[in-house]
Design an enzyme around this catalytic site. Sequence first.
Site, PDB file in Angstrom:
ATOM      1  N   ARG A 108       2.632  20.813   5.477  1.00  9.13           N
ATOM      2  CA  ARG A 108       3.096  19.917   4.406  1.00  9.13           C
ATOM      3  C   ARG A 108       3.881  20.668   3.330  1.00  9.13           C
ATOM      4  O   ARG A 108       3.765  20.376   2.142  1.00  9.13           O
ATOM      5  CB  ARG A 108       1.915  19.198   3.744  1.00  9.13           C
ATOM      6  CG  ARG A 108       1.244  18.160   4.615  1.00  9.13           C
ATOM      7  CD  ARG A 108       2.048  16.850   4.626  1.00  9.13           C
ATOM      8  NE  ARG A 108       1.327  15.838   5.367  1.00  9.13           N
ATOM      9  CZ  ARG A 108       0.622  14.863   4.794  1.00  9.13           C
ATOM     10  NH1 ARG A 108       0.572  14.752   3.493  1.00  9.13           N
ATOM     11  NH2 ARG A 108      -0.014  13.997   5.538  1.00  9.13           N
ATOM     12  N   ARG A 163       5.440  15.867  -1.982  1.00 15.22           N
ATOM     13  CA  ARG A 163       5.480  15.376  -3.367  1.00 15.22           C
ATOM     14  C   ARG A 163       5.280  16.436  -4.445  1.00 15.22           C
ATOM     15  O   ARG A 163       5.576  16.188  -5.602  1.00 15.22           O
ATOM     16  CB  ARG A 163       4.426  14.279  -3.544  1.00 15.22           C
ATOM     17  CG  ARG A 163       4.846  12.965  -2.915  1.00 15.22           C
ATOM     18  CD  ARG A 163       3.700  11.992  -2.877  1.00 15.22           C
ATOM     19  NE  ARG A 163       2.665  12.501  -1.995  1.00 15.22           N
ATOM     20  CZ  ARG A 163       1.604  11.816  -1.590  1.00 15.22           C
ATOM     21  NH1 ARG A 163       1.413  10.598  -2.009  1.00 15.22           N
ATOM     22  NH2 ARG A 163       0.731  12.344  -0.774  1.00 15.22           N
ATOM     23  N   ARG A 181      13.008  11.192  -2.137  1.00 17.08           N
ATOM     24  CA  ARG A 181      12.031  10.176  -1.732  1.00 17.08           C
ATOM     25  C   ARG A 181      12.286   8.871  -2.486  1.00 17.08           C
ATOM     26  O   ARG A 181      12.232   7.791  -1.897  1.00 17.08           O
ATOM     27  CB  ARG A 181      10.632  10.730  -2.014  1.00 17.08           C
ATOM     28  CG  ARG A 181       9.476   9.779  -1.826  1.00 17.08           C
ATOM     29  CD  ARG A 181       9.167   9.581  -0.358  1.00 17.08           C
ATOM     30  NE  ARG A 181       8.022   8.700  -0.228  1.00 17.08           N
ATOM     31  CZ  ARG A 181       8.085   7.374  -0.358  1.00 17.08           C
ATOM     32  NH1 ARG A 181       9.235   6.789  -0.598  1.00 17.08           N
ATOM     33  NH2 ARG A 181       6.994   6.641  -0.239  1.00 17.08           N
ATOM     34  N   ASP A 224       6.480  12.209  10.513  1.00 20.39           N
ATOM     35  CA  ASP A 224       5.049  11.941  10.381  1.00 20.39           C
ATOM     36  C   ASP A 224       4.460  11.716  11.764  1.00 20.39           C
ATOM     37  O   ASP A 224       5.171  11.319  12.694  1.00 20.39           O
ATOM     38  CB  ASP A 224       4.785  10.715   9.506  1.00 20.39           C
ATOM     39  CG  ASP A 224       3.332  10.705   9.021  1.00 20.39           C
ATOM     40  OD1 ASP A 224       3.021  11.400   8.039  1.00 20.39           O
ATOM     41  OD2 ASP A 224       2.496  10.031   9.657  1.00 20.39           O
ATOM     42  N   TYR A 258      -6.014   6.499  13.599  1.00 22.39           N
ATOM     43  CA  TYR A 258      -5.245   5.624  12.699  1.00 22.39           C
ATOM     44  C   TYR A 258      -4.916   4.291  13.376  1.00 22.39           C
ATOM     45  O   TYR A 258      -4.935   3.239  12.738  1.00 22.39           O
ATOM     46  CB  TYR A 258      -3.961   6.328  12.246  1.00 22.39           C
ATOM     47  CG  TYR A 258      -4.249   7.508  11.342  1.00 22.39           C
ATOM     48  CD1 TYR A 258      -4.469   7.318   9.973  1.00 22.39           C
ATOM     49  CD2 TYR A 258      -4.345   8.797  11.853  1.00 22.39           C
ATOM     50  CE1 TYR A 258      -4.767   8.401   9.142  1.00 22.39           C
ATOM     51  CE2 TYR A 258      -4.641   9.883  11.036  1.00 22.39           C
ATOM     52  CZ  TYR A 258      -4.857   9.675   9.683  1.00 22.39           C
ATOM     53  OH  TYR A 258      -5.167  10.734   8.867  1.00 22.39           O
TER      54      TYR A 258
END
Length: 351
Positions: free
Chosen positions: A30, A34, A43, A80, A156
């Site tokens: 990662r 952010r 973004r 992702d 998920y």
Amino acid sequence: MNDTSGRAAKPLIRALGGVASETPPVWLMRQAGRYLPEYRKIRAEAGTFLDLCYDPEKAAEVTLQPVRRYAMDAAILFSDILVVPDAMGQNVAFREGEGPVLEPVRDAAGVGRLNPDGVAERLTPVYATVERVAAALPDTVALIGFAGAPWTVATYMVEGGSSKDFREVKGLAYRDDGRDDGAFAVLIDKLVAATTAHLLAQIEAGAEVVQLFDTWAGVLPEAEFERWCIAPAKAIVSELRAHAPGVPVIGFPRGAAFNTERYIAETGIDAVGLDTAVPLEVGRRLQAHCAVQGNLDPILLVEGGKPMETAARTILSALSGGPFIFNLGHGVLPQTPPEHVARLLQVIRGE
Ligand code: CP3
């Protein structure tokens, strides 16, 4: 010299080939995200998170941001793990502050509606991103492609998002009761096919290394770990060996603990990602079997200062004698001050 000489000159590729180095290669899971103001800017321009994943120009730009800022030894494709269920026809969205939301798949009918065949066709924008990044990277920097491992992606898909107890996905898996035609077994088979196609297409587009993220490998008992984590990873690795020989594979069976050695031996991966809890002495022992990658606590990167520097030096002195790639034990957290990452890179490089 032939064209593998350029590859071999990359520190990450050398470490994956089993070579130790006093200054190990480094990248961070990662590393794009952010915590970087330049990421937040792109973004905000992109629309939704998935819009960003499917915009080759913007996704390539955010892939390159941490490489430029910190001179990382690798770029990891910005994408992702959940683009695979999206491409298989499941409804996937990312909501602000909530994380991923999926229309849950809970039975044979739901599994039956998923189509693994068109995945590489639907994900062409992702491979366009890989091509752009490959063309822009300096000669010494390796490009890592990735996918989620079938078990982790299935959590998920069945839970409908993140989960604390994995009640639904474990229930579906246990109800198969060893049958190869149970709903969960079919789901995992579809994910093996889709994941293999997705990784091969990334390699075709220019990825030189791939990492398989099994973030939730640590929640299964021994027999289910064998069936839902090891067996699918083994099948994917063997397909990659057949169709993309020489491309190293990093496995990250997070939380696998006492099952890690078996995971390495049975899957045939070139390197294993160590989570934060793996003792360095264990990491050192694993280096007899493959390269290791890890495992600084991401919270230490948020804290910075002496605690971070001491822990980084301890990891370096324990693992630099064998094939080693410096990384975190899990992904960079959004609260991380960017200057702490700069300091960490200095410590690793002895500056
Ligand atoms: O490492 C990188 O820099 C490459 C990009 C990357 C992302 N996700 C971008 C991302 C990678 C390799 C992933 C993998 C991923 N995605 C995993 C496995 C690794 C891990 O962290 O355990 C998992 C489980 C996911 C699923 C996922 N994606 C969740 C649960 C979330 C929400 C939580 C969060 O951090 O927001 C995401 C969103 C996501 N994926 C973001 C990024 C940069 C944040 C979204 C945003 O910017 O708004």
